[in-house]
Write a protein that holds these residues in place. Structure first.
Motif, PDB file in Angstrom:
ATOM      1  N   ALA A 109       0.643  -1.630   0.206  1.00  0.00           N
ATOM      2  CA  ALA A 109      -0.158  -0.175  -0.049  1.00  0.00           C
ATOM      3  C   ALA A 109       1.147   1.246   0.053  1.00  0.00           C
ATOM      4  O   ALA A 109       0.615   2.361  -0.552  1.00  0.00           O
ATOM      5  N   ILE A 110       1.597   1.269   0.947  1.00  0.00           N
ATOM      6  CA  ILE A 110       2.898   2.423   0.474  1.00  0.00           C
ATOM      7  C   ILE A 110       3.475   2.770  -0.729  1.00  0.00           C
ATOM      8  O   ILE A 110       3.661   3.917  -0.782  1.00  0.00           O
ATOM      9  N   LEU A 111       3.704   1.976  -1.070  1.00  0.00           N
ATOM     10  CA  LEU A 111       4.826   1.745  -2.276  1.00  0.00           C
ATOM     11  C   LEU A 111       3.872   2.830  -3.530  1.00  0.00           C
ATOM     12  O   LEU A 111       3.932   3.464  -3.513  1.00  0.00           O
ATOM     13  N   VAL A 112       2.062   2.306  -3.298  1.00  0.00           N
ATOM     14  CA  VAL A 112       2.012   2.570  -4.414  1.00  0.00           C
ATOM     15  C   VAL A 112       1.345   4.428  -4.370  1.00  0.00           C
ATOM     16  O   VAL A 112       0.694   4.761  -5.457  1.00  0.00           O
ATOM     17  N   ALA A 172      -9.619   7.555  -5.883  1.00  0.00           N
ATOM     18  CA  ALA A 172      -8.905   5.656  -6.380  1.00  0.00           C
ATOM     19  C   ALA A 172      -7.729   5.706  -5.653  1.00  0.00           C
ATOM     20  O   ALA A 172      -7.211   4.663  -6.153  1.00  0.00           O
ATOM     21  N   ARG A 173      -6.598   6.442  -5.941  1.00  0.00           N
ATOM     22  CA  ARG A 173      -5.307   6.006  -5.000  1.00  0.00           C
ATOM     23  C   ARG A 173      -5.456   5.479  -4.077  1.00  0.00           C
ATOM     24  O   ARG A 173      -4.705   4.455  -3.456  1.00  0.00           O
ATOM     25  N   ALA A 174      -6.589   6.082  -3.289  1.00  0.00           N
ATOM     26  CA  ALA A 174      -7.087   5.398  -1.593  1.00  0.00           C
ATOM     27  C   ALA A 174      -7.282   3.206  -1.534  1.00  0.00           C
ATOM     28  O   ALA A 174      -6.529   2.419  -1.433  1.00  0.00           O
ATOM     29  N   LEU A 175      -8.534   3.479  -3.101  1.00  0.00           N
ATOM     30  CA  LEU A 175      -9.091   1.958  -3.424  1.00  0.00           C
ATOM     31  C   LEU A 175      -8.304   1.381  -3.996  1.00  0.00           C
ATOM     32  O   LEU A 175      -7.277   0.320  -3.062  1.00  0.00           O
ATOM     33  N   GLY A 176      -6.500   2.352  -5.264  1.00  0.00           N
ATOM     34  CA  GLY A 176      -5.960   1.327  -5.247  1.00  0.00           C
ATOM     35  C   GLY A 176      -4.456   0.551  -3.929  1.00  0.00           C
ATOM     36  O   GLY A 176      -4.244  -0.429  -4.641  1.00  0.00           O
ATOM     37  N   ALA A 177      -4.697   1.909  -3.417  1.00  0.00           N
ATOM     38  CA  ALA A 177      -3.416   0.967  -1.586  1.00  0.00           C
ATOM     39  C   ALA A 177      -3.798   0.020  -1.145  1.00  0.00           C
ATOM     40  O   ALA A 177      -3.340  -0.813  -0.885  1.00  0.00           O
ATOM     41  N   LEU A 178      -5.411   0.036  -0.931  1.00  0.00           N
ATOM     42  CA  LEU A 178      -5.876  -1.226  -0.265  1.00  0.00           C
ATOM     43  C   LEU A 178      -5.770  -2.330  -1.386  1.00  0.00           C
ATOM     44  O   LEU A 178      -5.998  -3.297  -0.734  1.00  0.00           O
ATOM     45  N   GLU A 179      -6.220  -1.884  -3.130  1.00  0.00           N
ATOM     46  CA  GLU A 179      -6.239  -2.970  -3.429  1.00  0.00           C
ATOM     47  C   GLU A 179      -4.973  -3.766  -3.347  1.00  0.00           C
ATOM     48  O   GLU A 179      -4.657  -5.251  -3.994  1.00  0.00           O
ATOM     49  N   ALA A 180      -3.669  -2.641  -3.662  1.00  0.00           N
ATOM     50  CA  ALA A 180      -2.574  -3.429  -4.060  1.00  0.00           C
ATOM     51  C   ALA A 180      -2.157  -4.085  -2.410  1.00  0.00           C
ATOM     52  O   ALA A 180      -1.633  -5.234  -2.705  1.00  0.00           O
TER      53      ALA A 180
END
Length: 598
Positions: A109-112, A172-180
Motif C-alpha cells: 500500500a505504501i509503495l503505490v 482512486a489512489r486510496a482504493l488502489g492502495a487497499l487493493e495493492a
C-alpha cells in the motif's frame, strides 16, 4: 475437511520434478533473465519504440534507471546471488507468519501511494477521473460498465468527494492502495499454498505481485485493477481446492464478483469450472488420506457461481454485442480478416511488449515448462493455472483497443496477472526440484521487483512520461492515423491541464492532422488563445463555428481573439452571438461594455 472424516492427512513430501529436468529448466530460467537484462540495457540507448515494453529505462532518471537494473543484473551472478540468499530466506520465511503478511500488505500500500500515476496516459484515466470530478453520468460516458465497476469507480469516489474527504484522484489512489495490499496478501498466499520456503517463497510471491500490472493500483479508476486481484484470487483458491480440498466458497465468490465487475471475467469461467469439477471428487495422492469437500459446501459454491452467471450473463452478452464490435471487428478486421489483422503491422511487436511489460517473467514460461516436464501429482495445478491464462492470452491478438495497444494496455492486465501466476508456479517447482540452483531465487526476485518499480517510477514522472509518449509518435515505427490522432490528442489535453500552452497547441495541431474534430479544433484554438497567438486562434474558432454555429465556447474564443487584435466589429458580432445563445453570459456582457455603443 481432511482425512476420512475429520482427521488430518498425514504429512508427506511435496512431489517435485526430476532433478535432471529441473536443472535444465533452471538453466533456461537463468538465460531468460540474462537475455532480458541485456535487452533492457541495449534498448536504453536505441531511439526506437519497436519494443516499448523493454525500453522504459530510456525514460527514467539516472538513479531509477540504472540502480535497479544493476542490482537485477548482478543477482544473476551465482556468487552475488548466494550472498543475497540469507536475507531473502529470512524475508521468505517471514511471509509464513501472519505478521509477515501484514507487513507485506502495508509495504504494498505504501509503495503505490508513494508512486502515484501523474502521467495519466493509460486507458481512460482522464475520462474516468473527470467523470468523478464533474459528477458526470457514468451511464452516458461509459454505459458498458457493470454494476460493481460503477460502484467502485464512480459511486464510492463521488461520495468521498461530496463529503470533502478526498479528491477524485485521491479516492482512486486510496482504493488502489487497499487493493495493492490485498494483491500482496494473495501473492503470499500463493507461495504458501505451494508450500514454498526460504528465498524461493519470496521469489514466488514476487513474481505474482510485481509487474506492470502494479501500475493499475496508482490512481486508474477502472475495473481492470480489480480484474488483476480476481485473477490472482482465483489462482490462489483454485490451488487450495486441489491441494487442500477447501476454498470452493471463496472461489465461487471471486467468480461472482468478477461477473458483476467486467465482461472480461468470462475468462475466469473455465478455470473455475475445472476447480468445481475436481473439487467434487475425492482425491488421494500416494501416502495421503482421502481429501473431499463436504457435499453441502460444494453445492453452495456451485449454486453461487450458477446464480451469478444466470443474473449477469444476459447483460454481459448484450454489452459485448453492443459495445465490443469496435474492439473485435474494427475496419481493419473487416478488410483483412481476423487472423491477418491480429498480427498486422506493428501488432506482433506491440503484443510482445505488452507481455514483457505486464509480466516480466512471462517469456520464461515456454522453455521452463517444456524442460521441467511432468511433475507427479501436480499436473492438475498447472492445468488449472493454464485454463485461467488461456482465455485471456488468446483474446489478446483478437482485441483491437480503440486507443491502441500502447495506451490501452490496461485492457490486458488480467492476461498479465494470469501469466504471472503460471510463471510463479513454474519458478516455484523449478527451485523446489533443483536445490543446487536455489541462488536463482535472488535473480528472479530482483528481476520481477525492479521491472515493476521502474514502471511505477516512470508513470509518476510527468516530464519523462510525456517524453515517452512523444517518442511513441515521433520515433519508428510509424503508427496508424488513429493511434497518432488519439495520442496527440492526449498530449494536448494533458499539457492543457498542466497549463503548458505551447506544448498543448503543438499537440492539438498534430492531432488535427488526422482527427480534426470540432472538440480538438476548439481546444487547439483555446491553447493558442492562452499562449497569446490570437491570429492562429481565430481561424480555428471559425472552423468550429462553421461545423456547429451554436458552440458558445467557439464564439467566446472568437470574441476574445478579435478583441485582442482590435477587430471590433468581429468582436461585437461574436459577443452578441454568445449572448443570444447564452443570455446573461458575463464575458460577453463585459466585452460589449468595453466596445461601447456601435
Amino acid at each position: 475437511m481432511r482425512g476420512r472424516g475429520r482427521g488430518a492427512a498425514p504429512a508427506r513430501a511435496t512431489p517435485a520434478a526430476a532433478p535432471e529436468a529441473a536443472a535444465r529448466a533452471a538453466s533456461a530460467l537463468w538465460w531468460v533473465l540474462a537475455i532480458s537484462a541485456v535487452a533492457r540495457l541495449a534498448l536504453a540507448f536505441v531511439p526506437s519504440m519497436w519494443l516499448w515494453g523493454l525500453n522504459v529505462q530510456r525514460f527514467l532518471a539516472t538513479a531509477a534507471a540504472w540502480a535497479p537494473w544493476a542490482a537485477a543484473a548482478l543477482a544473476l551472478h551465482p556468487a552475488v546471488a548466494r550472498a543475497l540468499l540469507p536475507a531473502l530466506a529470512r524475508a521468505g520465511n517471514a511471509l509464513a507468519r501472519p505478521r509477515g503478511v501484514v507487513v507485506a500488505a502495508l509495504l504494498a500500500a505504501i509503495l503505490v501511494l508513494a508512486l502515484p500515476d501523474r502521467v495519466r496516459f493509460v486507458g481512460d484515466f482522464l475520462l474516468r477521473q473527470g467523470t468523478v470530478e464533474q459528477a458526470g453520468r457514468p451511464a452516458v460516458l461509459f454505459p458498458q460498465a457493470l454494476p460493481l465497476d460503477v460502484l467502485l469507480h464512480y459511486t464510492l469516489p463521488r461520495t468521498l468527494v461530496d463529503m470533502h474527504l478526498l479528491a477524485a484522484n485521491g479516492a482512486a489512489r486510496a482504493l488502489g492502495a487497499l487493493e495493492a495490499a490485498l494483491l500482496a496478501a494473495l501473492a503470499v498466499a500463493f507461495a504458501r499454498g505451494l508450500a514454498m520456503r526460504d528465498a524461493a517463497a519470496l521469489a514466488t510471491a514476487a513474481v505474482v505481485f510485481f509487474g506492470g500490472t502494479l501500475t493499475m493500483f496508482t490512481g486508474l479508476g477502472k475495473a481492470f485493477t480489480e480484474m488483476v486481484l480476481l485473477v490472482a484470487a482465483l489462482g490462489v483458491f483454485g490451488l487450495r481446492v486441489l491441494r487442500e480440498r477447501r476454498g470452493l466458497l471463496p472461489l465461487a465468490a471471486t467468480l461472482a464478483a468478477g461477473l458483476a465487475l467486467h465482461r472480461s471475467a468470462l475468462g475466469l469461467v473455465p478455470a473455475a469450472a475445472l476447480a468445481f469439477a475436481w473439487g467434487a471428487r475425492p482425491h488421494a495422492a500416494e501416502g495421503e488420506a482421502v481429501l473431499r469437500h463436504p457435499k453441502a459446501e460444494w453445492l453452495t459454491a456451485v449454486s453461487i457461481a450458477v446464480l451469478a452467471l444466470a443474473v449477469m450473463l444476459p447483460r454481459i452478452v448484450a454489452t459485448i454485442l453492443r459495445w465490443d464490435p469496435i474492439h473485435l471487428t474494427p475496419p481493419e478486421v473487416r478488410e483483412q480478416g481476423v487472423v491477418r489483422a491480429a498480427f498486422a503491422g506493428t501488432r506482433p511487436a506491440d503484443l510482445l511488449s505488452l507481455v514483457t511489460a505486464l509480466s516480466p517473467l512471462a517469456l520464461a514460461i515456454p522453455p521452463v515448462a517444456i524442460l521441467l516436464g511432468r511433475i507427479p501429482g501436480r499436473g492438475r495445478e498447472l492445468a488449472l493455472l493454464s485454463a485461467l491464462a488461456v482465455p485471456f492470452v488468446l483474446s489478446m491478438p483478437l482485441l483491437h483497443p480503440a486507443q491502441g495497444l500502447f495506451r490501452d494496455w490496461d485492457d490486458f492486465a488480467g492476461a498479465g496477472e494470469a501469466l504471472s501466476l503460471v510463471a510463479a508456479w513454474l519458478v516455484a517447482e523449478t527451485l523446489r526440484a533443483a536445490p543446487g540452483r536455489a541462488w536463482l531465487a535472488s535473480g528472479v526476485t530482483l528481476a520481477a521487483t525492479t521491472a515493476a518499480l521502474q514502471w511505477l517510477a516512470h508513470f509518476t514522472d510527468i516530464e519523462r512520461g510525456l517524453t515517452r509518449v512523444e517518442a511513441f509518435m515521433s520515433e519508428p515505427p510509424r503508427r496508424t492515423d488513429v493511434e497518432r490522432g488519439k495520442t496527440w490528442d492526449y498530449l494536448g489535453i494533458r499539457n492543457f491541464r498542466l497549463e503548458r500552452w505551447d506544448a498543448a497547441a503543438r499537440a492539438f495541431a498534430r492531432a488535427a492532422e488526422t482527427s480534426p474534430s470540432p472538440r480538438i479544433l476548439l481546444e487547439w484554438g483555446t491553447a493558442e488563445l492562452r499562449r497569446g497567438d490570437f491570429r492562429a486562434a481565430q481561424p480555428l474558432f471559425r472552423r468550429v463555428i462553421a461545423a456547429n454555429p451554436k458552440d458558445v465556447h467557439a464564439w467566446s474564443g472568437l470574441a476574445a481573439a478579435a478583441m485582442a487584435l482590435d477587430q471590433r466589429d468581429e468582436a461585437r458580432r461574436a459577443a452578441e452571438e454568445v449572448l443570444r445563445l447564452s443570455p446573461g453570459d458575463a464575458f460577453a456582457r463585459r466585452t460589449l461594455e468595453r466596445l461601447g455603443a456601435p
